[in-house]
Write a protein that holds these residues in place. Structure first.
Motif, PDB file in Angstrom:
ATOM      1  N   TRP A 157       0.765  -0.942  -0.169  1.00 34.25           N
ATOM      2  CA  TRP A 157       0.604   0.075   0.295  1.00 34.25           C
ATOM      3  C   TRP A 157       0.417   1.138  -0.119  1.00 34.25           C
ATOM      4  O   TRP A 157       0.734   2.450  -0.391  1.00 34.25           O
ATOM      5  CB  TRP A 157      -0.609   0.180   1.355  1.00 34.25           C
ATOM      6  CG  TRP A 157      -1.403   1.403   1.168  1.00 34.25           C
ATOM      7  CD1 TRP A 157      -2.759   1.647   1.030  1.00 34.25           C
ATOM      8  CD2 TRP A 157      -1.322   2.056   2.681  1.00 34.25           C
ATOM      9  NE1 TRP A 157      -3.219   3.189   1.316  1.00 34.25           N
ATOM     10  CE2 TRP A 157      -2.333   3.561   2.372  1.00 34.25           C
ATOM     11  CE3 TRP A 157      -0.150   2.363   2.996  1.00 34.25           C
ATOM     12  CZ2 TRP A 157      -2.123   4.220   2.900  1.00 34.25           C
ATOM     13  CZ3 TRP A 157      -0.086   3.499   4.027  1.00 34.25           C
ATOM     14  CH2 TRP A 157      -1.185   4.868   3.801  1.00 34.25           C
ATOM     15  N   ALA A 158       2.028   1.017   0.524  1.00 34.51           N
ATOM     16  CA  ALA A 158       2.229   2.757   0.433  1.00 34.51           C
ATOM     17  C   ALA A 158       3.306   2.718  -0.084  1.00 34.51           C
ATOM     18  O   ALA A 158       3.100   3.604  -1.045  1.00 34.51           O
ATOM     19  CB  ALA A 158       3.887   1.621   2.179  1.00 34.51           C
ATOM     20  N   LYS A 159       3.858   1.565  -0.908  1.00 34.00           N
ATOM     21  CA  LYS A 159       4.813   1.431  -2.002  1.00 34.00           C
ATOM     22  C   LYS A 159       3.145   2.623  -3.412  1.00 34.00           C
ATOM     23  O   LYS A 159       4.323   3.623  -4.041  1.00 34.00           O
ATOM     24  CB  LYS A 159       5.102   0.685  -3.087  1.00 34.00           C
ATOM     25  CG  LYS A 159       6.153   0.514  -1.621  1.00 34.00           C
ATOM     26  CD  LYS A 159       7.125  -1.220  -2.271  1.00 34.00           C
ATOM     27  CE  LYS A 159       8.175   0.334  -3.691  1.00 34.00           C
ATOM     28  NZ  LYS A 159       9.356  -1.383  -3.734  1.00 34.00           N
ATOM     29  N   VAL A 160       2.483   1.948  -3.306  1.00 34.71           N
ATOM     30  CA  VAL A 160       1.789   1.969  -4.534  1.00 34.71           C
ATOM     31  C   VAL A 160       1.087   4.111  -4.635  1.00 34.71           C
ATOM     32  O   VAL A 160       0.318   4.209  -4.597  1.00 34.71           O
ATOM     33  CB  VAL A 160       0.690   0.988  -5.155  1.00 34.71           C
ATOM     34  CG1 VAL A 160       0.648  -0.322  -4.855  1.00 34.71           C
ATOM     35  CG2 VAL A 160      -0.459   0.951  -3.292  1.00 34.71           C
ATOM     36  N   THR A 161       0.959   3.941  -3.758  1.00 37.78           N
ATOM     37  CA  THR A 161       0.771   5.471  -2.659  1.00 37.78           C
ATOM     38  C   THR A 161       2.193   6.398  -3.180  1.00 37.78           C
ATOM     39  O   THR A 161       2.368   7.461  -2.421  1.00 37.78           O
ATOM     40  CB  THR A 161      -0.284   5.959  -1.431  1.00 37.78           C
ATOM     41  OG1 THR A 161       0.888   4.605  -0.254  1.00 37.78           O
ATOM     42  CG2 THR A 161      -1.944   4.900  -1.225  1.00 37.78           C
ATOM     43  N   LEU A 209       6.346  -0.057 -11.424  1.00 36.67           N
ATOM     44  CA  LEU A 209       5.774   0.852 -11.554  1.00 36.67           C
ATOM     45  C   LEU A 209       6.832   2.130 -11.196  1.00 36.67           C
ATOM     46  O   LEU A 209       6.887   3.360 -12.185  1.00 36.67           O
ATOM     47  CB  LEU A 209       5.003   0.653 -11.043  1.00 36.67           C
ATOM     48  CG  LEU A 209       3.285  -0.143 -11.160  1.00 36.67           C
ATOM     49  CD1 LEU A 209       1.978   0.065 -10.594  1.00 36.67           C
ATOM     50  CD2 LEU A 209       3.012  -0.401 -13.013  1.00 36.67           C
ATOM     51  N   LEU A 210       7.328   1.524 -10.170  1.00 35.03           N
ATOM     52  CA  LEU A 210       8.057   3.302  -9.713  1.00 35.03           C
ATOM     53  C   LEU A 210       9.057   3.416 -10.817  1.00 35.03           C
ATOM     54  O   LEU A 210       9.588   4.356 -10.842  1.00 35.03           O
ATOM     55  CB  LEU A 210       8.511   2.556  -7.853  1.00 35.03           C
ATOM     56  CG  LEU A 210       7.716   2.915  -7.586  1.00 35.03           C
ATOM     57  CD1 LEU A 210       8.294   2.461  -6.179  1.00 35.03           C
ATOM     58  CD2 LEU A 210       6.809   4.813  -7.019  1.00 35.03           C
ATOM     59  N   LEU A 244       0.136   5.936  -8.208  1.00 39.46           N
ATOM     60  CA  LEU A 244       1.279   5.365  -9.049  1.00 39.46           C
ATOM     61  C   LEU A 244       0.478   5.170 -10.629  1.00 39.46           C
ATOM     62  O   LEU A 244       1.359   4.850 -12.161  1.00 39.46           O
ATOM     63  CB  LEU A 244       1.897   4.185  -7.954  1.00 39.46           C
ATOM     64  CG  LEU A 244       3.223   3.424  -8.794  1.00 39.46           C
ATOM     65  CD1 LEU A 244       4.008   5.038  -9.361  1.00 39.46           C
ATOM     66  CD2 LEU A 244       3.416   2.588  -7.564  1.00 39.46           C
ATOM     67  N   GLN A 245      -0.356   4.140 -10.665  1.00 36.64           N
ATOM     68  CA  GLN A 245      -0.675   4.139 -11.787  1.00 36.64           C
ATOM     69  C   GLN A 245      -1.226   4.985 -12.295  1.00 36.64           C
ATOM     70  O   GLN A 245      -1.331   5.139 -13.634  1.00 36.64           O
ATOM     71  CB  GLN A 245      -2.159   2.902 -11.735  1.00 36.64           C
ATOM     72  CG  GLN A 245      -1.619   1.039 -11.412  1.00 36.64           C
ATOM     73  CD  GLN A 245      -2.752   0.810 -10.613  1.00 36.64           C
ATOM     74  OE1 GLN A 245      -3.236   0.883 -10.080  1.00 36.64           O
ATOM     75  NE2 GLN A 245      -2.181  -0.515 -10.912  1.00 36.64           N
TER      76      GLN A 245
END
Length: 725
Positions: A157-161, A209-210, A244-245
């Motif tokens: 969650w932290a990474k996609v936000t 993604l990042l 992120l997306q």
């Protein structure tokens, strides 16, 4: 039905662009022919959105407007991407790329990594939880299997936000997340997890993604190359995109606007993973010239099912509710939804199993029937009930109850305790069977009170609690039963439930049911505390629970059964109440407040005898046009039609709302949306009954804000805030 959502098993490839459009309804055709500029398709459940967007791509390709290799269609699951590719091939547009966000990004990353960074792309982490476990161990933080899964979920969650380790504690508090461990500990594990990946030249799926975002931001030449390749983008399930997306999509697009998004804010049920409908809801703000098409013709469900779905969302509050779609069924009428109240959970499971058996006997295939519940731990009693009457079943999105690791470990502990008997110190001075089971399972994570919050720890506890309840019921049936007798019973149950099934009834959680449909759906366990779930505390969380139930309702094509049990076990206190979401919808229930209506001996609720009138089309009170936009229906007029609103009253209501929102610590729309305030200022209600007639003002809000709103409408000055409230 001219626009059915199911294609023939042997479709003929259309021989012309116009043939691609054949069979589409007017709105689907509008989607298919809107090939220029930004396009936003607001598509309700069962309205044929995949059909519309695949025909749009195919029409553009067949008409020579779009080059197949220049189109990238992205969605969220491999299954959905595969379905889209298959449909495009059938329509003669097989060269179009249809991928998930991660698949598309990974492909680009593999191609451009040598040029952008040099060397080979770091290898993907195969099992993220193993690396998280190592990071936790190095931090001297001990995580059990379930905590490990939950902490891994928090890192994802932290990474996609786009939250870095140091910012996680503050971000988790701001987002209202129920962290499985101290946020500072999770931050520490997250930081070391990232360090371990760097040291070992590894990346995870979020990194895909990042890193793609990073390369496209830093290397304009690479970004330009991708933009030359892909000229046109289509995004399905747009309500589920993460920040992120969305950033990746913006970088793919650059300064162009050749984008088509498809979504439904009323089906946003994955906010805990970082998904947000804000990008869908704000699309017209970002693209003021966008073509907006609404798909509201429901080809999946009968008018009776659609009526219930519309009624469920009609009581919703918040921003997503402001943009809800009023579905219009295109099917022939079918049976009314059945509401059943049972004395206890075993009776509910047995009654559900009997009804399923009757449906199968009447010709409904077992594979076209589903039992949907809120959490996976609810499955066991339905597995057993179906096994008892010989109905095959299959679990989706979860292990079978007796195959779950915590259940297998617990049974192994019980087996060991039964073998050693009096020599087991855990069982000293413990006489009755249920107490023996509790004593053994207390070492496996069971306690008398459930853990706070949600996630895997709660699911594990629910599984163990089911074994405790099983021992209690077994003792009631066989008063002299021993631990060895219980083990024999458990072995027999496990063997019966592991029988191979080819075409079985689907057992699934509501989350796992998203994107699927069946002829018959049984929504079970619909009690307060389960729907909405206990840990849904805020208004936003409760509304997401309502949307989850809406997703469940809209999975049904023909038969829909909703049920709940007043007690957990036979002979228990009948203290449970049906879900608040059913108030005003099930026969005999009040619009709000406590449960009403009598129940007959068979468990079927008898209402007042008066059925709720079916809601016909809502028409503009100014020009008479049929309204489909939720905001316009709230106002009972078109957005552009003249308003007789009291502007001064509207401004006073807005000022009052600012104060209320500040006092409650919530966004202003959680008090009332702008459209609701406009509707109040137009109607100027003089009583609570008149106020509650306004769409967006439910009983809960009348209780909370009604006195103030009516006083403002009457031109009265408000006094101070009552400190006791």
């Amino acid at each position: 039905m001219t626009a059915a959502t199911h294609s023939s098993p042997f479709p003929q490839v259309p021989d012309s662009p116009d043939a691609v459009l054949a069979g589409l309804d007017p709105e689907q055709r509008e989607v298919a022919t809107a090939l220029h500029g930004p396009v936003c398709v607001l598509a309700g459940a069962g309205t044929g959105k995949t059909r519309a967007i695949t025909h749009r791509i195919a029409y553009g390709v067949r008409a020579g407007i779009l080059q197949p290799a220049s189109v990238l269609a992205v969605t969220f699951t491999n299954r959905a991407a595969g379905e889209m590719r298959g449909r495009l091939r059938e329509l003669g547009a097989g060269g179009v790329q249809a991928r998930t966000f991660h698949s598309a990004a990974l492909r680009q990353l593999q191609y451009f990594w040598p040029k952008a960074v040099g060397g080979d792309l770091p290898r993907l982490v195969e099992r993220k939880v193993q690396l998280v476990a190592e990071a936790a161990a190095r931090c001297r933080i001990r995580l059990d299997r379930n905590e490990l899964r939950d902490v891994t979920g928090e890192i994802e969650w932290a990474k996609v936000t786009q939250t870095v380790p140091a910012d996680y504690p503050a971000a988790a508090v701001k987002a209202g997340r129920e962290a499985p461990r101290d946020p500072a500990e999770i931050s520490q594990v997250y930081g070391l997890y990232e360090q371990l990946k760097r040291d070992r030249a590894m990346i995870d799926f979020e990194d895909v993604l990042l890193l793609t975002v990073g390369i496209l931001q830093d290397r304009h030449d690479i970004a330009d190359q991708i933009r030359r390749q892909y000229q046109h983008f289509v995004v399905d399930e747009y309500q589920d995109v993460s920040p992120l997306q969305q950033r990746l999509l913006e970088l793919w697009l650059g300064d162009r606007d050749s984008l088509c998004v498809v979504g439904d804010a009323s089906q946003t049920i994955y906010s805990f993973t970082g998904a947000t409908p804000d990008h869908l809801l704000n699309f017209r703000t970002r693209h003021p010239d966008a073509t907006v098409v609404k798909l509201v013709r429901d080809y999946r469900s009968t008018p009776q099912v659609v009526h219930l779905a519309n009624g469920l969302l009609g009581q919703a509050e918040g921003r997503a509710a402001e943009h809800r779609l009023e579905l219009i069924s295109q099917r022939e009428p079918g049976p009314d939804p059945a509401y059943t109240e049972y004395a206890d959970e075993p009776a509910e499971a047995e009654g559900t199993a009997r009804r399923i058996r009757d449906l199968i006997a009447a010709g409904v295939p077992a594979g076209e029937i589903a039992v949907l519940y809120r959490i996976n731990a609810q499955s066991e009693v339905y597995e057993q009930a179906l096994a008892d009457i010989g109905v095959p079943y299959q679990l989706r999105g979860a292990e079978r109850f007796f195959e779950r690791q915590e259940v297998r470990k617990a049974i192994a502990g019980l087996r060991s305790a039964a073998r050693f008997g009096d020599n087991d110190p855990l069982l000293d001075d413990v006489v009755d069977l249920p107490s023996q089971v509790r004593a053994v399972l207390s070492g496996n994570g069971w306690s008398t009170q459930p853990p706070a919050g949600s996630g895997a720890v709660r699911d594990q506890w629910e599984s163990l609690a089911a074994l405790v309840r099983l021992s209690e019921d077994f003792t009631k049936a066989r008063g002299s039963a021993t631990l060895s007798d219980l083990i024999t019973e458990l072995d027999e149950r496990a063997a019966a439930q592991h029988a191979p099934t080819v075409q079985g009834v689907t057992l699934a959680s509501l989350h796992a049911a998203k994107g699927l449909e069946w002829d018959a759906v049984f929504l079970v366990g619909l009690t307060e505390g389960m729907m909405p779930i206990t840990y849904a505390k805020t208004d936003e969380q409760v509304e997401e629970e309502r949307r989850l139930l809406y997703v469940g309702v809209t999975r049904a094509r023909l038969h829909l059964n909703l049920s709940w049990a007043l007690s957990r076990s036979p002979g228990g206190r009948a203290g449970r109440r049906p879900s608040r979401f059913l108030n005003g919808l099930r026969p005999g229930s009040p619009a709000t407040g406590t449960r009403g209506g009598a129940v007959d001996a068979g468990g079927v609720e008898r209402g007042s005898g008066r059925k709720r009138g079916r809601r016909g089309p809502v028409q503009c009170r100014v020009c008479g046009r049929t309204l489909t936009d939720a905001g316009e229906m709230k106002l009972m007029r078109c957005e552009d039609c003249p308003s007789d609103m009291d502007e001064a009253l509207y401004e006073r209501l807005r000022e009052w709302r600012v104060g209320q929102a500040k006092e409650l610590g919530q966004p202003a729309f959680c008090v009332f949306t702008d459209k609701t305030l406009m509707a109040i200022a137009e109607a100027v209600p003089g009583s609570e009954a008149e106020l509650q007639q306004i769409s967006g003002v439910g009983g809960r809000k009348v209780e909370r804000f009604g006195t103030d709103v009516l006083a403002i409408c009457a031109g009265e000055e408000l006094g101070g805030v009552d400190e006791e409230d």
